[in-house]
Design an enzyme around this catalytic site. Sequence first.
Site, short mmCIF file in Angstrom:
data_model
loop_
_atom_site.label_atom_id
_atom_site.label_comp_id
_atom_site.label_asym_id
_atom_site.label_seq_id
_atom_site.Cartn_x
_atom_site.Cartn_y
_atom_site.Cartn_z
N ALA A 76 -10.70 -8.17 7.67
CA ALA A 76 -9.36 -8.14 8.26
C ALA A 76 -9.38 -7.42 9.74
CB ALA A 76 -8.54 -7.10 7.51
N GLY A 124 -4.96 -9.13 3.19
CA GLY A 124 -5.98 -8.22 2.25
C GLY A 124 -5.14 -8.17 0.88
N LEU A 156 -10.55 -11.54 2.97
CA LEU A 156 -11.90 -11.49 2.86
C LEU A 156 -12.65 -12.76 2.24
CD1 LEU A 156 -14.56 -9.56 3.65
CD2 LEU A 156 -14.16 -8.70 1.48
N ASN A 187 0.92 -1.14 0.14
CA ASN A 187 -0.16 0.02 0.18
C ASN A 187 0.80 1.33 0.03
OD1 ASN A 187 -2.14 -1.71 0.13
ND2 ASN A 187 -2.44 -1.40 2.48
N HIS A 229 6.03 -0.85 -2.86
CA HIS A 229 5.52 -0.32 -3.89
C HIS A 229 5.18 1.33 -3.97
CE1 HIS A 229 2.81 -4.00 -5.38
NE2 HIS A 229 4.28 -3.93 -5.60
C1 BJW Z 1 -10.35 -7.54 2.12
C2 BJW Z 1 -10.96 -6.67 2.67
C3 BJW Z 1 -11.23 -6.63 3.92
C4 BJW Z 1 -11.11 -6.43 0.50
N1 BJW Z 1 -10.46 -7.32 4.75
N2 BJW Z 1 -9.49 -8.45 2.91
C5 BJW Z 1 5.31 -12.91 -13.18
C6 BJW Z 1 4.26 -13.40 -13.61
C7 BJW Z 1 3.31 -12.59 -14.41
C8 BJW Z 1 3.49 -11.19 -14.69
C9 BJW Z 1 4.55 -10.67 -13.72
C10 BJW Z 1 5.50 -11.56 -13.09
N3 BJW Z 1 6.39 -10.89 -12.43
C11 BJW Z 1 6.45 -9.63 -12.72
C12 BJW Z 1 5.24 -9.40 -13.51
C13 BJW Z 1 4.81 -8.19 -14.14
C14 BJW Z 1 4.01 -7.23 -13.11
C15 BJW Z 1 2.73 -8.09 -12.64
O1 BJW Z 1 2.67 -8.72 -11.55
N4 BJW Z 1 1.69 -8.14 -13.38
C16 BJW Z 1 0.60 -8.81 -13.02
C17 BJW Z 1 -0.64 -7.90 -13.51
C18 BJW Z 1 0.55 -10.19 -13.58
N5 BJW Z 1 4.74 -6.77 -11.92
C19 BJW Z 1 5.40 -5.68 -11.98
O2 BJW Z 1 5.75 -5.26 -12.98
C20 BJW Z 1 6.29 -5.41 -10.73
N6 BJW Z 1 7.47 -5.17 -11.12
C21 BJW Z 1 8.36 -6.33 -11.31
O3 BJW Z 1 7.89 -7.32 -11.29
O4 BJW Z 1 9.73 -6.00 -11.59
C22 BJW Z 1 10.53 -7.17 -11.95
C23 BJW Z 1 10.91 -7.85 -10.83
C24 BJW Z 1 11.63 -9.15 -11.07
C25 BJW Z 1 12.13 -10.02 -10.21
C26 BJW Z 1 12.04 -9.78 -8.91
C27 BJW Z 1 11.63 -8.49 -8.36
C28 BJW Z 1 11.07 -7.61 -9.54
C29 BJW Z 1 5.92 -4.00 -10.23
C30 BJW Z 1 4.38 -3.97 -9.74
C31 BJW Z 1 3.83 -2.84 -9.45
C32 BJW Z 1 2.23 -2.72 -8.86
N7 BJW Z 1 1.87 -1.31 -8.63
C33 BJW Z 1 0.36 -1.32 -8.18
C34 BJW Z 1 0.22 0.10 -8.25
C35 BJW Z 1 1.27 1.38 -8.06
C36 BJW Z 1 0.74 1.78 -6.47
C37 BJW Z 1 -0.75 2.58 -6.50
O5 BJW Z 1 -0.72 3.14 -7.28
O6 BJW Z 1 -1.16 2.26 -5.34
O7 BJW Z 1 0.39 -1.54 -7.03
S1 BJW Z 1 -0.73 -2.13 -9.14
C38 BJW Z 1 -1.62 -2.55 -7.64
O8 BJW Z 1 -1.60 -3.83 -7.48
C39 BJW Z 1 -1.05 -1.83 -6.58
C40 BJW Z 1 -1.23 -2.65 -5.33
O9 BJW Z 1 -0.07 -2.42 -4.42
C41 BJW Z 1 -0.85 -4.09 -6.09
C42 BJW Z 1 -1.47 -5.05 -5.50
O10 BJW Z 1 -2.94 -5.15 -5.17
P1 BJW Z 1 -3.71 -5.81 -4.03
O11 BJW Z 1 -3.05 -4.83 -2.64
O12 BJW Z 1 -3.65 -7.09 -3.89
O13 BJW Z 1 -5.06 -5.11 -4.14
P2 BJW Z 1 -6.35 -5.85 -4.95
O14 BJW Z 1 -7.50 -5.06 -5.04
O15 BJW Z 1 -5.77 -6.48 -6.04
O16 BJW Z 1 -6.71 -6.96 -3.72
C43 BJW Z 1 -7.45 -6.63 -2.33
C44 BJW Z 1 -7.72 -7.70 -1.74
O17 BJW Z 1 -8.22 -7.49 -0.48
C45 BJW Z 1 -8.74 -8.71 -2.12
O18 BJW Z 1 -8.41 -10.16 -2.25
C46 BJW Z 1 -10.03 -8.51 -1.48
O19 BJW Z 1 -10.78 -9.53 -1.31
C47 BJW Z 1 -9.42 -8.01 -0.05
N8 BJW Z 1 -10.29 -7.46 0.83
N9 BJW Z 1 -11.69 -6.04 1.57
C48 BJW Z 1 -9.61 -8.46 4.11
N10 BJW Z 1 -12.15 -5.78 4.41
#
Ligand code: BJW
Length: 236
Positions: free
Chosen positions: A218, A174, A201, A90, A107
């Site tokens: 959570a 989360g 969730l 986050n 991030h």
């Molecule tokens: C509740 C709840 C409640 C709701 N109680 N729970 C391998 C395979 C395929 C692709 C890739 C791979 N490796 C890399 C990639 C590419 C890419 C990637 O992952 N793409 C995917 C789309 C497949 N990754 C990258 O490009 C990353 N960089 C990278 O990999 O560099 C190379 C590297 C290589 C080797 C080692 C290390 C690095 C960078 C990723 C950057 C993500 N950026 C974002 C936006 C920027 C920040 C912002 O604007 O806020 O970050 S995207 C967005 O998603 C944000 C978040 O941090 C991130 C994760 O989302 P999160 O937190 O999981 O949210 P949600 O909405 O998805 O889920 C919420 C959950 O909460 C749900 O499950 C609900 O059920 C739950 N919930 N209410 C408990 N009350």
Amino acid sequence: MPNAIVILTGAGVSAESGVDTFRDTGGIWSRYNLEEVATPEGFSANPTLVHEFYNGRRSQLSQVEPNATHFALARLEREHEGEVLLVTQNIDDLHERAGSKNLIHMHGEIAKALCAKCDARCEWREPLSAKVPCPSCGEAGGMRPDVVWFGEMPYQMERIYEALGQCGVFISIGTSGSVYPAAQFVQEAARAGAHTVELNLEPSENRLDFDEAIHGPASRVVPEYVELILKGDISA
Ligand code: BJW
């Protein structure tokens, strides 16, 4: 460090504070195209759109407060006898406002700006625009939110992998488990012999990688789980 705990948090921990998640119904990615607002290419193509997107989210910070989940995790860090490292995806500041100290924002942070020309970072609570000059080098046009977009390397990966390789318990809270490398941390911790737990969730995309999963809001399941750890019912 067998009694060390690594915790990964995602948007779900701040949802009950009123911060939108990304992939839930009505979430951020249902209203914005992630390629336009969360990639370096999107920023080059339309910096004004990206600044407006993050300016709105930055201004929301002053209207939200940490919830029971943030406070329970800060309590765990204070009261657990081993190390507790909190790794958050986050960009909000709710964990630190609840009292967490050993915290990595993998991030980035919405309350910081980064100059793409000189790499200087500074605290930034005001709206950003393409016209804002960098306080360090004076150049205009290079200031961007200090957040990690798709295709960019998340922060402090070396320190995170080192901690995952030594922890006794790994807890993911989360997060949908759909963004890498965070989604792979559970496998890294499991390889090191850690007990792995998902608190979410609903089942995440990588639910099957965890030894244990507890599903519910959570703000309920996290304080309960922290209590179990502090009572010694979960051994790290
Ligand atoms: C509740 C709840 C409640 C709701 N109680 N729970 C391998 C395979 C395929 C692709 C890739 C791979 N490796 C890399 C990639 C590419 C890419 C990637 O992952 N793409 C995917 C789309 C497949 N990754 C990258 O490009 C990353 N960089 C990278 O990999 O560099 C190379 C590297 C290589 C080797 C080692 C290390 C690095 C960078 C990723 C950057 C993500 N950026 C974002 C936006 C920027 C920040 C912002 O604007 O806020 O970050 S995207 C967005 O998603 C944000 C978040 O941090 C991130 C994760 O989302 P999160 O937190 O999981 O949210 P949600 O909405 O998805 O889920 C919420 C959950 O909460 C749900 O499950 C609900 O059920 C739950 N919930 N209410 C408990 N009350």
